[in-house]
Design an enzyme around this catalytic site. Structure first.
Site, mmCIF file in Angstrom:
data_model
loop_
_atom_site.group_PDB
_atom_site.id
_atom_site.type_symbol
_atom_site.label_atom_id
_atom_site.label_comp_id
_atom_site.label_asym_id
_atom_site.label_seq_id
_atom_site.Cartn_x
_atom_site.Cartn_y
_atom_site.Cartn_z
ATOM 1 N N ASP A 80 -5.855 -5.503 6.022
ATOM 2 C CA ASP A 80 -7.007 -4.932 5.314
ATOM 3 C C ASP A 80 -8.031 -6.036 5.042
ATOM 4 O O ASP A 80 -9.228 -5.903 5.322
ATOM 5 C CB ASP A 80 -6.503 -4.320 3.994
ATOM 6 C CG ASP A 80 -7.567 -3.476 3.326
ATOM 7 O OD1 ASP A 80 -8.618 -3.215 3.942
ATOM 8 O OD2 ASP A 80 -7.351 -3.072 2.164
ATOM 9 N N ASP A 131 -2.879 -17.569 4.718
ATOM 10 C CA ASP A 131 -3.936 -18.417 4.140
ATOM 11 C C ASP A 131 -4.511 -19.350 5.200
ATOM 12 O O ASP A 131 -5.735 -19.487 5.343
ATOM 13 C CB ASP A 131 -3.436 -19.185 2.906
ATOM 14 C CG ASP A 131 -1.991 -19.623 2.993
ATOM 15 O OD1 ASP A 131 -1.307 -19.253 3.973
ATOM 16 O OD2 ASP A 131 -1.527 -20.345 2.095
ATOM 17 N N LYS A 176 3.343 -14.193 5.389
ATOM 18 C CA LYS A 176 3.547 -15.204 4.354
ATOM 19 C C LYS A 176 5.060 -15.348 4.163
ATOM 20 O O LYS A 176 5.600 -15.265 3.047
ATOM 21 C CB LYS A 176 2.838 -14.739 3.061
ATOM 22 C CG LYS A 176 2.768 -15.775 1.958
ATOM 23 C CD LYS A 176 1.680 -16.802 2.156
ATOM 24 C CE LYS A 176 1.772 -17.869 1.078
ATOM 25 N NZ LYS A 176 0.872 -19.006 1.312
ATOM 26 N N TYR A 225 0.806 -1.218 0.000
ATOM 27 C CA TYR A 225 0.000 0.000 0.000
ATOM 28 C C TYR A 225 0.842 1.271 0.000
ATOM 29 O O TYR A 225 0.299 2.367 0.037
ATOM 30 C CB TYR A 225 -0.945 0.012 1.210
ATOM 31 C CG TYR A 225 -2.084 -0.961 1.099
ATOM 32 C CD1 TYR A 225 -1.882 -2.238 0.601
ATOM 33 C CD2 TYR A 225 -3.359 -0.609 1.499
ATOM 34 C CE1 TYR A 225 -2.914 -3.142 0.515
ATOM 35 C CE2 TYR A 225 -4.404 -1.510 1.410
ATOM 36 C CZ TYR A 225 -4.171 -2.770 0.916
ATOM 37 O OH TYR A 225 -5.194 -3.676 0.831
#
Ligand code: NAD
Length: 337
Positions: free
Chosen positions: A229, A205, A172, A125
């Site tokens: 987000d 995930d 991740k 972002y």
């Protein structure tokens, strides 16, 4: 008694109605607040030539705290969103999104009590992206030690202050070994300074699946910007959705409290919108000011009105208008303080 000055930005669409209802409910706590009312958003574009006049930023810098309604982002105007503008100008690096089950709000779960702490300034972002020729584009994911450390410290300090038991870092790092790897490494280093709070990590995930299957196992989620987000909307969905989801954007010097939902233009001026998300944002604001008992009374007041289910808005299965629901909360709060 302390008198607090708080910048108030009612915003667009349903904003002015839910703000009026919220002010009535907050007044019932007895906390002395002088609201500094200022306009921002699509409604002031003609007058100021921008949706975010400098006077708004200056006021928040002075009062240090703001309660903000939703703002319509003008499409195709060339101006950046007011929310992004405030975040950048005031360096509001921490986005806080609590998601707690409320008896009386229809949802699939009954025992969710989560807080998403989202880093608000870095990651994908940061907006550093470019085209590579005609047929490709690149976006750069930025993670810094400083950015990771201050959000991790924020999460642990928040957990300690709020009597929370556990912080889960979401990442991740198995694939993005350098960027998410740095975020996770720094989170672990900060965690070592808080031995009273359990620390664990989850790959994003897997985290998503776990939140849907066993949300009650989680407490404070510490996330880089993108995952935060997405997961904060997922968590809002676990407890009944937009009408009841509050939020806060917090920096070193200033803090802006606002609902997660937008300006719902189709309900503007109809006295239909649910004020709960903004009232719960005001609960966060009162806590931030140190008015813990008043915050608790406001929190319990709104929950009592929803649990009773008589004077609630259409989306909660009732027939009350925005104003009446605000008055009902104020009456409950007055009994509690
Ligand atoms: P929205 O949240 O305004 O509305 C989506 C739907 O959710 C509405 O049609 C309505 O059915 C429901 N809803 C939302 N809030 C509600 C409430 N308090 N009570 C009852 N029902 C409610 O999202 P949108 O339609 O995508 O966006 C409208 C405008 O708001 C856009 O201009 C968008 O940019 C802006 N927006 C602003 C913010 C903000 O200021 N923080 C956040 C999101 C969207």
């Amino acid at each position: 008694m302390t008198c607090y000055r708080v910048t108030c930005i009612p915003g667009d669409g349903i904003g002015p109605e839910i703000m009026a209802a919220t002010k009535v409910a907050v007044a019932a706590t007895g906390v002395d607040i002088e609201w500094v009312d200022l306009e921002a958003g699509a409604g002031v574009m003609d007058r100021f030539g921008t949706p975010l006049p400098q006077s708004v930023i200056a006021s928040i810098r002075e009062t240090k705290v703001a309660l903000k309604g939703p703002i319509t982002t003008p499409v195709g105007s060339g101006f950046r969103s007011v929310n992004v503008g405030l975040r950048k100008e005031l360096d509001l690096y921490a986005n806080l999104r609590p998601a707690a089950s409320i008896p009386g709000v229809r949802s699939r779960y009954e025992n969710v009590d989560l807080i998403v702490v989202r880093e608000n300034t870095e990651d994908l972002y940061a907006g550093v992206e470019h085209r590579v020729g005609l047929d490709a584009a690149e976006s750069i994911k930025i993670i810094t030690r400083r950015g990771s450390e201050r959000i991790a410290r924020f999460a642990f300090e928040y957990a300690r202050r709020e009597g929370r038991r556990k912080v889960t870092a979401v990442h991740k790092a198995n694939i993005m070994k350098l960027t998410d790897g740095l975020f996770l490494e720094v989170a672990g280093q900060v965690a070592a300074e808080y031995p009273d709070i359990e620390f664990e990590d989850r790959i994003v995930d897997n985290m998503s699946m776990q939140l849907v299957q066993k949300p009650e196992l989680y407490d404070v989620l510490l996330c880089p910007n993108l995952y935060g987000d997405i997961l904060s909307d997922l968590c809002a969905g676990l407890v009944g959705g937009l009408g009841v989801a509050p939020g806060a954007n917090i920096g070193e010097e200033t803090a802006v409290f606002e609902p997660v939902h937008g300006s719902a233009p189709k309900y503007a001026g109809l006295d239909k919108a649910n004020p709960t998300a903004l009232i719960l944002s005001a609960v966060l604001l009162l806590k931030h000011l140190g008015e813990v008992a008043a915050a608790q009374a406001l929190y319990e007041g709104v929950r009592a009105v929803i649990r009773e289910g008589r004077r609630v808005t259409y989306d909660l299965g009732g027939t009350a208008g925005t104003r009446e629901m605000g008055e009902a909360v104020a009456e409950q709060v007055a009994r509690l303080v």
